[in-house]
Write a protein that holds these residues in place. Structure first.
Motif: not given
Lengths: 249, 313
Positions: A112-115, B167, B170-173, B176
């Motif tokens: 998923l990525g945390w950035r 965080r 602002e993340s891809p999650l 989505i």
């Protein structure tokens, strides 16, 4: 070799047979159009191909692999992308984000990525490239809902392209467009030809005849003809289906 | 550092000077609770009417451990977060199978099941009397039994929670989840398993609720039965909507308004929920984006007026 093949695919809704034993082969690298009057079952066929609904019977093969009944979120990862007949975007998201989430979906091997989402320069670049391709490069920061209908149709296509598909299913990309916008859309689709294998649903015969490699004709759920555009134009049954029984001279 | 963070830190410093420490502490707890809900409500578009399930479960487990174990505070908080997340995973798994009204009713119904379990299980939860006598053991030399020390501790928890939630969204999650909110069919078509992501939102939201629940139990030294009841679930929804579900900071502002009204005005005027009702109606009718939107509009109106003034002179 055929990239996509259907074998006797049927879909019934109660007493209605929306798609009736459709057997179809789409060759890799071609633009294959499906035409037919309203209610012929074209969009239902797309829904079966992309897993929105499972077929009642029959098989669907993609690249030699049986994908019958695979749910849509898995279909996307196999490399099949579609655009929708009715504009189907993410209204409150920015135009860029609309495309970005599609790019991200296909590049998710690393989890998923945390950035923060704006710190994936490679993905953002790909999203911008897809927007540039459809001519929306200057609108990246606007909300999708602020776009005109024509621009939303372009965005619709960009989302499908962003998934870097092997097979692109386009459901009436020119629906509801003005003549001028239609010309632009046709030019756009023509530009995609060769780079993607495309299945195109369209109403407007003139568009179909100029850009298709193969044409399949659907009528009341069944395929009634298939051939090159020139062959289809001469086909008597097709003329009847389209002209409502009036036999042309 | 952004202006929002400066405002938050200023509020953290000023609040205990303006209101009683217990109220100030409760505001930040409620804000953590709201942050968790808003990941579901604002970002994923899921109206959960059962957030007290996770809040209350964690409060009971945390309270029980503190009462009987004399365990480390940080460990209890961590456990509360786990209890919140696990209970949210179980409840969420069932709820995400349905959408719309059925989804909302499921969150509510499952909340009621947890409520009546707590109500019946008097040997542990104390039933209607609640679970009293929860201590606040010292932590790293900080005597949490002192109201101000506990305020500092909770405020620190809140700032960390806010940073994490910022965080997350602002993340891809975050993107989505918003895509699923905007258009679930298309989100599936581009390759996202909507149910799995909704469940993930539940789990994260549940973890925040769990943290808030344990902090709440420690604040009042008791877990009242209401802590797991639907009124609590409703309160956090009201607070978040009043503050504004469309932004990260909405639930924080909502927590201010809600707790301040309920704890300060209620002393003067018993019928304070009436005021809350009026505020809610105004928000729903005129400011769908809550106080955050009201503020934005006011700021726009003000700057337009000023610009006009400049143009006229």
């Amino acid at each position: 070799m055929a990239l996509l093949r259907t074998e006797d695919v049927t879909k019934t809704f109660g007493a209605l047979t929306a798609v009736n034993r459709v057997t179809l082969a789409v060759e890799e690298g071609t633009l294959h159009s499906i035409i037919g009057p309203n209610g012929a079952g074209k969009t239902t066929l797309f829904n079966l191909l992309t897993g929105q609904a499972p077929p009642t019977s029959g098989r669907i093969l993609f690249d030699g692999r049986d994908i019958t009944g695979t749910p849509p979120q898995r279909i996307a990862h196999l490399g099949i992308a579609r655009s929708f007949q009715r504009t189907n975007v993410f209204p409150a998201l920015s135009v860029l984000d609309n495309v970005w989430v599609a790019v991200f979906a296909r590049s998710r091997r690393r989890g998923l990525g945390w950035r923060p989402a704006d710190r994936y320069p490679d993905l953002t670049e790909r999203a911008l490239a897809a927007l540039g391709e459809v001519g929306l490069g200057d609108n990246a920061r606007r909300a999708a809902r602020e776009l005109s209908h024509g621009e939303q149709r372009q965005l619709e296509l960009a989302i499908a392209l962003a998934a870097a598909p092997r097979l692109l299913l386009l459901d009436e990309p020119a629906a509801g467009l003005s003549p001028d916008e239609t010309r632009k859309m046709v030019a756009l689709v023509r530009g995609l030809k060769g780079r993607y294998t495309i299945v195109l649903i369209e109403h407007k015969m003139d568009i179909i005849m100029t850009i298709s490699d193969r044409v399949s004709v659907m009528h009341f759920g069944s395929l009634i003809a298939e051939g090159t555009p020139a062959e289809i134009q001469r086909h008597a049954e097709v003329r009847r289906a389209y002209l409502g029984g009036i036999v042309a001279p | 550092m952004s202006r929002a963070w400066i405002a938050i830190l200023a509020a953290v410093v000023l609040l205990p000077m303006l209101v009683r420490h217990a109220i100030a502490t409760e505001i930040w707890i409620f804000a953590i609770f709201g942050l968790g809900l808003n990941l579901l409500l604002g970002y994923t578009g899921l109206l959960s009417f059962g957030q007290a399930t996770f809040f209350g479960s964690a409060a009971y487990v945390g309270g029980y451990l503190l009462k009987h174990g004399g365990v480390n505070v940080l460990l209890v908080l961590a456990l509360g977060i786990v209890v919140g997340a696990v209970s949210a995973a179980a409840v969420g798994y069932l709820c995400v199978q349905r959408s719309g009204l059925y989804f909302i009713m499921l969150t509510f119904a499952l909340n009621q099941m947890f409520y009546f379990t707590a109500y019946q299980w008097t040997s542990v939860t104390g039933g209607e009397d609640g679970m009293p006598g929860i201590p606040r053991p010292a932590f790293l030399g900080l005597r949490l039994s002192e109201p101000l020390a506990y305020y500092v501790f909770v405020a620190a928890c809140f700032v960390i929670a806010l940073g994490i939630m910022k965080r997350v969204v602002e993340s891809p999650l975050g993107k989505i989840l918003q895509a699923i909110r905007e258009n679930e069919v298309r989100a599936q078509a581009i390759g996202y398993d909507a149910r799995r992501f909704k469940l993930l939102a539940f789990v994260i939201g549940g973890a925040f609720s769990g943290l808030a629940g344990v902090l709440y139990a420690m604040l009042f030294g008791i877990v009242p039965l209401e802590a797991i009841g639907f009124v609590f679930s409703g309160n956090v929804v009201f607070g978040t909507l009043i503050g504004g579900s469309g932004s990260l900071y909405g639930p924080v502002i909502g927590a201010f308004v809600f707790i301040w009204l309920s704890e300060s005005v209620s002393v003067i005027w018993q019928r304070w929920p009436l005021l809350l009702g009026v505020a809610f109606v105004i928000v729903v009718l005129f400011f769908r984006g809550g106080l955050v939107e009201a503020w934005d509009r006011l700021a726009t109106w003000w700057s337009v007026r000023r610009l006009r003034g400049v143009a006229e002179t």
